[in-house]
Design an enzyme around this catalytic site. Sequence first.
Site, short mmCIF file in Angstrom:
data_model
loop_
_atom_site.label_atom_id
_atom_site.label_comp_id
_atom_site.label_asym_id
_atom_site.label_seq_id
_atom_site.Cartn_x
_atom_site.Cartn_y
_atom_site.Cartn_z
N LYS A 1 -13.26 4.43 -1.70
CA LYS A 1 -14.62 3.68 -1.00
C LYS A 1 -15.71 5.03 -0.65
O LYS A 1 -16.15 5.46 -0.75
CB LYS A 1 -13.99 2.21 -0.09
N LYS B 1 0.12 10.45 6.49
CA LYS B 1 -1.24 10.52 5.78
C LYS B 1 -1.55 11.65 6.98
O LYS B 1 -2.94 11.80 7.21
CB LYS B 1 -2.13 9.73 6.49
N LYS C 1 -7.81 5.21 8.17
CA LYS C 1 -6.76 4.42 7.46
C LYS C 1 -5.18 4.17 8.67
O LYS C 1 -5.14 4.75 9.65
CB LYS C 1 -6.66 5.66 6.36
N ARG C 2 -4.53 3.33 8.31
CA ARG C 2 -3.58 3.04 9.40
C ARG C 2 -3.04 5.20 9.51
O ARG C 2 -3.00 4.72 8.86
CB ARG C 2 -2.21 2.84 9.01
N THR D 1 -7.10 4.17 -1.18
CA THR D 1 -8.33 3.04 -1.39
C THR D 1 -8.74 3.44 -0.83
O THR D 1 -10.40 3.49 -1.52
CB THR D 1 -8.50 1.58 -2.20
N HIS E 1 4.70 -0.23 -4.14
CA HIS E 1 3.49 0.34 -3.51
C HIS E 1 3.77 1.58 -2.85
O HIS E 1 3.17 2.25 -2.56
CB HIS E 1 2.61 -0.54 -3.17
O1 73E Z 1 -0.82 4.37 -0.51
C1 73E Z 1 -1.51 3.10 -0.30
C2 73E Z 1 -1.82 2.64 -1.59
O2 73E Z 1 -3.20 2.50 -2.08
C3 73E Z 1 0.07 2.38 0.16
O3 73E Z 1 0.86 2.78 1.25
C4 73E Z 1 0.11 0.99 0.53
O4 73E Z 1 -0.72 0.24 -0.69
C5 73E Z 1 -1.97 0.81 -1.59
C6 73E Z 1 -2.30 -0.10 -2.52
O5 73E Z 1 -1.14 0.22 -3.92
C7 73E Z 1 1.30 0.44 1.12
N1 73E Z 1 1.54 -0.63 2.04
C8 73E Z 1 2.19 -1.06 2.00
N2 73E Z 1 3.53 -0.56 0.81
N3 73E Z 1 2.34 0.32 0.75
C9 73E Z 1 3.40 -2.23 2.69
C10 73E Z 1 4.69 -1.96 3.33
C11 73E Z 1 5.26 -3.06 4.08
C12 73E Z 1 4.54 -3.69 4.42
C13 73E Z 1 3.37 -3.86 4.64
C14 73E Z 1 2.31 -2.92 3.30
#
Ligand code: 73E
Length: 829
Positions: free
Chosen positions: A675, A569, A563-564, A671, A373
């Site tokens: 939405k 970002k 978003k976070r 995501t 991810h």
């Molecule tokens: O771009 C998003 C993505 O849409 C991405 O940053 C997020 O995952 C979403 C779903 O695919 C994400 N979160 C984390 N890594 N990628 C993450 C890493 C460590 C701890 C918690 C979350």
Amino acid sequence: KHNRSIESYFESLGTGAGEVGLSKEDITKDFLHKLFYHLGRVPALTTSNDIYTAMALTIRDRALRKFVRSIEKFTQQDARGIAYFSAEYLPGPHLGNNLLNLEIVDETKAALTELGLDLDELLDEEEEPGLGNGGLGRLASCFMDSLATLGIPSIAYGIRYEFGIFKQEIREGWQMETTDKWLHNGNPWEVMRPEISYVVKFGGRTEHSTNGQNRYQVDWLPESEIKGTAYDTPILGYQSNGIIMRLWKAEAVESFDFSVYNMGDYYRAVEKKLRSENITKVLYPNDENLSGKELRLKQQYFFVSCSLQDMINLHTTQGRELKNFHEKFAIQLNDTHPSIAVAELMRLFVDEHEMEWDEAWDITRNTFAYTNHTLLPEALEKWAVSLLGRILPRHLEIIYEINSRFLEELRDKGFSGDQIARMSLIDENGEPSVRMAHLATVGSFKVNGVSELHSRLLKSQVLNDFAGLWPQKFTNVTNGVTHRRFLAMSNPGLANLISEKIGEGWLTDLTSFKELEKLAENEDFQKRWREVKLQNKQALTQFIKEQTGVTVDPEMLFDVQVKRIHEYKRQHLMVLHIIDLYLRIKDGKTENIAASTFIFAGKAAPGYFLAKLIIRLITAVAELVNEDEEVNRFIKVVFLPNFNVKQAQRIYPAADLSEQISMAGKEASGTGNMKFALNGALTIGTLDGANVEIREEVGEENFFLFGQTTEEIQQTRNEGYRPYQYYEENPKLKKVLDFLSSEELTKGDTELFKPLYHNLLQQDPYQLLKDFDSYCSKKEEVFKLWNDKKEWTKKSILNVARMGKFSSDRSIRDYCEKIWNVKPVKLKE
Ligand code: 73E
């Protein structure tokens, strides 16, 4: 007798098919029954939580009914199943969604109305499980919705955190964290399964020997043991299946050590119990910035071990042999967080079930698939060898063994020493550590990224060497969102308007939205489209007032970034533009500005100083702008505290403009972008993550594109990016940046934003200054289009009409075809 169906049990009692009825009368009766006999309440003392709980229990019965029926079907068909392993889930409130999926919203509303109660108030009462940080956790929950709807035999494994993601409050402009006590009023949705529990070992040492049958045997003599108990929550699909989310809670193996009899030891025994329960106490609130904490490793191993033991148990109690494990199950690893599972499954096979290494390895690497991810270096999990060896001594040995065989294979294939060092599961640079992404890749039959761009970058950057070695292993599955929760449920106005025109087939087939294209220029339809948006904006306006005290005007353009909070970002890029507007308005240059309300929400990791300072910057700008009569006719700024699923469901339907402005190459997918567009917002965004595909789908003329591409960013960097140069050469930008330390903004505390200022002028790691002009000129276009209501509405309709690809139903179908090799078991009753 164990093969009887539930129907037959009820039939033999003469009570019909055992259905829990779905009529208004059935719901009323069961609701009262729960209130009086489950909760033991007399009407005079009933609280709003009692009422909520009684209704939740009433609906849970119906959800469990679906689930039990699904299990029967899956078992009959001996279907291949999917286990989704995720350390995070963000299901959002259950009640509304379950009513939608059971198609009993109206019946429930009517039942409550007759009792003098209000469904909306009940829905408000629900405290959502915040068992995740952001996109990754919410994605897992969207996938559960689609898995259930599509009838894929599946189970979601995770951790039952007692405290989820912290609650965010804003005090004097700063983020403050308080604990999330989501269980304090009880959790009516879960079913505790005391009999489904497993022992998980930690620490200690291993003993190697050759046993009686001349078999090399390893025993793990742990330092401590902890018990994991299952808590099941039914997750319904639309009109059909139910699956379960099985979350593990940690407990002491024995609450009391009965062999001790003096008081001192008694308390020591209780202390041990408390220590054990720590493992599932709290979710780590770090999104994409991991700190290698011992407790986090323990959490990961704990839930993975419980889940694998549970699967093996399920498999063998049904009389199957372990050598068929990978035919019966695929396990999807949601990032590397559960990737210790590769070593754990090997341990269970080899040490506990006496399987030969080669066979065990063959089954293991045909069982797991891994979703990556993120490419951010700070988010790639690594565990220090010393830590891993101390907590999981046997797993470290297994990882070494996997690695030595893997590196041997590379040597045989003629890989260079450099390449081998790069690909090794062990990073020898600095303190030796285990690269979890490498373990997951070596131990899986498929690896996927979450958008076209991200999957391409994954292959060319982070896992480049592996993609060269196993090109077939790599694939893409673009993320999606459940349009049932994020449109049907949370935007009933728009959902009804659409259903009136094209019927309700879209609930299970979002591509049918294509039919809306022909209405894009229909004036009557446009008018109603705008009316729905305005109503949603009025509702959000009221919510903003309640939450922040700020009055906004629903006629203004609602320009939203939620978003976070993270530098990549680039929330602060949006702020820089707002400051530019402020300065222009103060200068009397108000032409070409469309009256706008800028809405932000999102949590910052508690230890992430710059992210918290960005929040402080937003609140400072908000304070300045909102109180200034001269300015607030043109712009307002809002920071909504405590962004979560529930709040998100109010925000997306009310947005006109969606801000997706990360530096290209950094946002794996996003995501929220989907939405927003699904709810009729237009997007201003970079060519990053799934924005690329959204733009492809909706048409470039219906998307506000700005900023550098990933290639251009690389080039800028190669040429020796000097942000200071942009500051010097661009007077507008200089003014905006200097404003960060103005008395006006900082109310005299001119040092306040210096860390951000220096960060931007000296490094600007996410190239805000480089993209600033491009962003501002795109905003001019936005303002211009906003004044052309017909054109804007047309584009809004076309955006929605072309969202078909971004349903998580499509993502799950992709996983079924490209990765899992499973077929849906359709269950429409
Ligand atoms: O771009 C998003 C993505 O849409 C991405 O940053 C997020 O995952 C979403 C779903 O695919 C994400 N979160 C984390 N890594 N990628 C993450 C890493 C460590 C701890 C918690 C979350």
